[in-house]
Scaffold this motif. Structure first.
Motif, mmCIF file in Angstrom:
data_model
loop_
_atom_site.group_PDB
_atom_site.id
_atom_site.type_symbol
_atom_site.label_atom_id
_atom_site.label_comp_id
_atom_site.label_asym_id
_atom_site.label_seq_id
_atom_site.Cartn_x
_atom_site.Cartn_y
_atom_site.Cartn_z
ATOM 1 N N ALA A 158 -21.452 62.677 -35.415
ATOM 2 C CA ALA A 158 -22.489 63.567 -35.940
ATOM 3 C C ALA A 158 -23.878 63.208 -35.413
ATOM 4 O O ALA A 158 -24.874 63.739 -35.875
ATOM 5 N N LYS A 159 -23.956 62.282 -34.448
ATOM 6 C CA LYS A 159 -25.181 61.901 -33.747
ATOM 7 C C LYS A 159 -26.214 61.222 -34.632
ATOM 8 O O LYS A 159 -27.319 60.939 -34.196
ATOM 9 N N GLU A 160 -25.868 60.928 -35.877
ATOM 10 C CA GLU A 160 -26.851 60.300 -36.751
ATOM 11 C C GLU A 160 -26.205 59.335 -37.745
ATOM 12 O O GLU A 160 -26.703 59.116 -38.830
ATOM 13 N N THR A 161 -25.060 58.761 -37.365
ATOM 14 C CA THR A 161 -24.365 57.834 -38.241
ATOM 15 C C THR A 161 -24.171 56.499 -37.529
ATOM 16 O O THR A 161 -24.606 56.310 -36.397
ATOM 17 N N ILE A 162 -23.477 55.565 -38.209
ATOM 18 C CA ILE A 162 -23.166 54.267 -37.591
ATOM 19 C C ILE A 162 -21.712 54.261 -37.108
ATOM 20 O O ILE A 162 -21.162 53.206 -36.824
ATOM 21 N N TYR A 163 -21.099 55.438 -37.001
ATOM 22 C CA TYR A 163 -19.691 55.519 -36.636
ATOM 23 C C TYR A 163 -19.531 56.019 -35.198
ATOM 24 O O TYR A 163 -20.054 57.071 -34.845
ATOM 25 N N TRP A 164 -18.798 55.266 -34.400
ATOM 26 C CA TRP A 164 -18.483 55.675 -33.030
ATOM 27 C C TRP A 164 -16.969 55.696 -32.911
ATOM 28 O O TRP A 164 -16.323 54.658 -32.928
ATOM 29 N N ARG A 165 -16.388 56.885 -32.790
ATOM 30 C CA ARG A 165 -14.935 57.049 -32.818
ATOM 31 C C ARG A 165 -14.478 57.971 -31.681
ATOM 32 O O ARG A 165 -13.935 59.054 -31.912
ATOM 33 N N PRO A 166 -14.696 57.568 -30.441
ATOM 34 C CA PRO A 166 -14.444 58.473 -29.308
ATOM 35 C C PRO A 166 -12.988 58.839 -29.103
ATOM 36 O O PRO A 166 -12.687 59.919 -28.603
ATOM 37 N N PHE A 167 -12.060 57.943 -29.444
ATOM 38 C CA PHE A 167 -10.649 58.274 -29.238
ATOM 39 C C PHE A 167 -10.242 59.424 -30.146
ATOM 40 O O PHE A 167 -9.558 60.362 -29.715
ATOM 41 N N ALA A 168 -10.667 59.363 -31.399
ATOM 42 C CA ALA A 168 -10.325 60.419 -32.345
ATOM 43 C C ALA A 168 -11.041 61.727 -32.008
ATOM 44 O O ALA A 168 -10.434 62.807 -32.050
ATOM 45 N N THR A 169 -12.327 61.653 -31.674
ATOM 46 C CA THR A 169 -13.053 62.888 -31.368
ATOM 47 C C THR A 169 -12.521 63.535 -30.089
ATOM 48 O O THR A 169 -12.498 64.764 -29.974
ATOM 49 N N THR A 170 -12.069 62.719 -29.137
ATOM 50 C CA THR A 170 -11.482 63.280 -27.923
ATOM 51 C C THR A 170 -10.197 64.041 -28.239
ATOM 52 O O THR A 170 -9.882 65.048 -27.595
ATOM 53 N N SER A 171 -9.455 63.570 -29.241
ATOM 54 C CA SER A 171 -8.229 64.282 -29.617
ATOM 55 C C SER A 171 -8.543 65.693 -30.086
ATOM 56 O O SER A 171 -7.758 66.625 -29.852
ATOM 57 N N PHE A 172 -9.692 65.885 -30.763
ATOM 58 C CA PHE A 172 -10.086 67.232 -31.173
ATOM 59 C C PHE A 172 -10.307 68.124 -29.955
ATOM 60 O O PHE A 172 -9.901 69.288 -29.938
ATOM 61 N N LEU A 173 -10.985 67.586 -28.948
ATOM 62 C CA LEU A 173 -11.261 68.368 -27.749
ATOM 63 C C LEU A 173 -9.973 68.738 -27.019
ATOM 64 O O LEU A 173 -9.781 69.891 -26.611
#
Length: 624
Positions: A62-77
């Motif tokens: 969400a560009k404004e949190t402390i969470y970086w979860r690229p593997f999961a967000t890539t699955s959405f794409l």
């Protein structure tokens, strides 16, 4: 003919468990967005647009949190490229992922509750021991697959982070426990452990504990003798080191992405030492209650007031249960090492959401059902181990009718209850009514119920709920008034909000829209310009609100006859609007129609419709 469970049927049995989980989850494959789903997939195309892939994987959630979860967000794409990013597509993927989790859980439970083999069993009892272990493992896996606490993880699209991290954790545990000891693990196996750990850590933060978690489960599978639990953990040290390499790589990448802020400590909620301890207890009680008493605890949130009062009964009960669990764990390490190791793993899995460092989970919630994914698996594993230990060497007990019938009846009843819970996730209004009924003092739940009523078109109910909710976003109440064409009342609400600094850029944007409808073109342009000036991304790219402000400002200019400025501004808006910026494309369409650009308006109208804009949104206000 009596059904018998044998080790060479392991994969087939796991597939049957997975298929059962999938069938149970299929009714939830609906076009429904709940809670964070709306912000992730309707309000932005950050995680579904190929053009924004680099931006999505190189910035926090969400560009404004402390969470970086690229593997999961890539699955959405990736899946958006297959099904177009529709809600039922995401839910179908979640059902498949959960079915895979259930199958993996079955295989792992088979290893955990295995009672021995021909080399270690008593003469003539090896077959019975193995058969008993597999039967208990299948029953336990079915329990995990049908348990109500996992409905949130398997149904809610935004819980993909927990679901994917859980799946990868089960996979890495299967890989790690496939060897007699850590020293004999091949290089390929160690690489797989590290890679799976890295993927899990890029899906959810609790996976950073896997290096400590793996040796506990591996030692439990080895079934150490009493007093030898620690030695079994030390034997699995190479497996932990392989996992640590994966964690280390992700930490280095995370440090770069987050500009050094790998994790951010949360500020205390001012409760003091006692209040903080009671918050931990309340969190533990919520976790245990979700697993053991789903009829009274399972739900979208587990709410409680903060700071926690000194007389909070749930906090004291939770602390008592936590202390009892710790004592039981210490005793089991000496006498029943396998159970002791599993209890330690259970506490470790609970630790990230223990509220030792207070976290906000959405309103003042103490815990959430999706956080119990791994703890529920371990609770099932502990139960299976206790049952298997008591009926070891007696397959006729586990496979007899008097044992099977009540167990299967219980599983069917649990599946039916899970189905009723799952149905609530298929209706946004019903979901938040459920949450509000479970936590009637939660302004968080009531606020979301008002938003759900808005999206369902029940404007009167949404406005009434918003007015009764003192913590509701003022822009929401103003939006209710706008939809009911009470523009002057909306202006009063927004003037007050902007004057107090409440509502942020959204309040400014909506006030500009209201001013434009009331004929105050100068004031509207001022608000839109303020939104644009404050809504520029780190890389210089305008974000969604700025695109809408540019387009709506262009519409105001076109309506007042300033066509040159309007054309320049509408081109800017079209350049920065994302594929899901429905409001921006609707405003671009209206502006181009005012300017007489029929061809451009037709293209913009197609993009607005694809983003979900209603036909009325494309018509200038005065013509509606």
């Amino acid at each position: 003919m009596r059904l018998r469970f044998r080790p060479n049927w392991a994969v087939l049995t796991a597939l049957i468990v997975g298929a059962t989980a999938l069938l149970a989850q299929l009714p939830a494959v609906r076009r429904v967005l709940i809670w964070d789903d709306v912000y992730l997939f309707e309000a932005s195309d950050l995680y579904t647009s190929p053009a924004r892939f680099v931006e999505a994987v190189t910035s926090p959630l969400a560009k404004e949190t402390i969470y970086w979860r690229p593997f999961a967000t890539t699955s959405f794409l990736v899946e958006s490229l297959v099904h177009g990013g529709v809600a039922e597509g995401f839910r179908a993927t979640a059902a498949l992922l959960f079915a895979t989790c259930a199958a993996l859980a079955c295989l792992l439970l088979g290893r955990i509750v295995r009672r021995g083999d021909a080399a270690t069993a008593r003469p003539g009892s090896a077959g019975a021991a193995v058969e008993t272990g597999w039967a208990v493992a299948v029953y336990a896996a079915m329990l995990f697959a049908l348990h109500p606490v996992n409905v949130e993880t398997a149904t809610w699209i935004a819980a993909r982070f927990d679901l994917l991290a859980g799946l990868l954790t089960l996979a890495v545990l299967l890989v790690a426990t496939g060897t007699p000891d850590g020293a004999s693990a091949t290089r390929a196996r160690r690489f797989a452990i590290g890679a799976l750990t890295a993927a899990a850590a890029m899906s959810k933060e609790w996976a950073f504990l896997l290096p400590a978690f793996i040796p506990l489960v591996a030692a439990a599978v080895s079934n150490p003798a009493p007093g030898r639990a620690w030695q079994a953990v030390r034997v699995a040290k190479p497996l932990a080191m392989a996992s640590a390499w994966g964690v280390g790589i992700v930490l280095l990448a995370r440090t770069e992405v987050m500009s050094g802020a790998v994790f951010a400590a949360r500020a205390s909620d001012g409760a003091g030492a006692l209040g903080s301890a009671l918050l931990v207890g309340r969190s533990y009680l919520g976790s245990i209650g979700s697993i053991l008493l789903p009829t009274s605890f399972v739900g979208p949130i587990h709410w409680g007031p903060r700071p926690v009062p000194a007389g909070d009964a749930t906090g004291w009960v939770g602390l008592t249960l936590l202390a009892a669990t710790v004592v039981a764990t210490l005793l089991a390490w000496r006498r029943r090492p396998r159970i002791g190791l599993l209890l330690t793993a259970f506490l470790l899995a609970w630790l990230p959401t223990s509220q030792i460092v207070p976290i906000t989970i959405g309103g003042p919630a103490d815990t959430a059902d999706r956080f119990q994914f791994l703890t529920s698996f371990l609770a099932v594993a502990i139960l299976a181990e206790v049952v298997a230990a008591r009926v070891a060497w007696r397959s006729e007990v586990v496979l007899s009718r008097w044992f099977r019938v009540p167990v299967l009846a219980g599983l069917i009843a649990m599946g039916a209850f899970s189905s009723s819970t799952r149905n609530r996730w298929n209706d946004e209004v019903r979901f938040w009514e459920w949450a509000s009924d479970g936590a009637p003092k939660s302004v968080f739940a009531r606020g979301h119920l008002a938003r759900a009523a808005l999206r369902a078109g029940d404007l009167e109910r949404a406005e009434n709920l918003a007015r009764r909710n003192e913590d509701v976003d003022p822009t929401f109440l103003a939006e209710m008034l706008v939809r009911r064409e009470r523009f002057a009342a909306a202006r009063v609400v927004l003037d007050d909000a902007v004057g107090r600094g409440a509502g942020g850029r959204g309040a400014l944007l909506l006030r500009g829209d209201v001013r434009a409808r009331l004929g105050d073109a100068v004031g509207a342009l001022g608000d839109f310009d303020a939104v644009v000036a404050s809504d520029v991304g780190a890389a210089g790219r305008y974000e969604s609100l700025a695109a809408v402000a540019l387009a709506m400002g262009a519409e105001v200019l076109a309506a007042t006859g300033e066509t040159t400025r309007a054309r320049s501004r509408v081109v800017q808006a079209a350049d920065v609007a994302g594929s899901q910026d429905a409001a921006a494309w609707a405003a671009v369409t209206r502006t181009l129609r005012r300017l007489g650009d029929v061809e451009g308006a037709a293209v913009a109208a197609q993009k607005a419709a694809a983003a979900g804009a209603a036909p009325d949104d494309l018509i200038p206000y005065e013509r509606r």
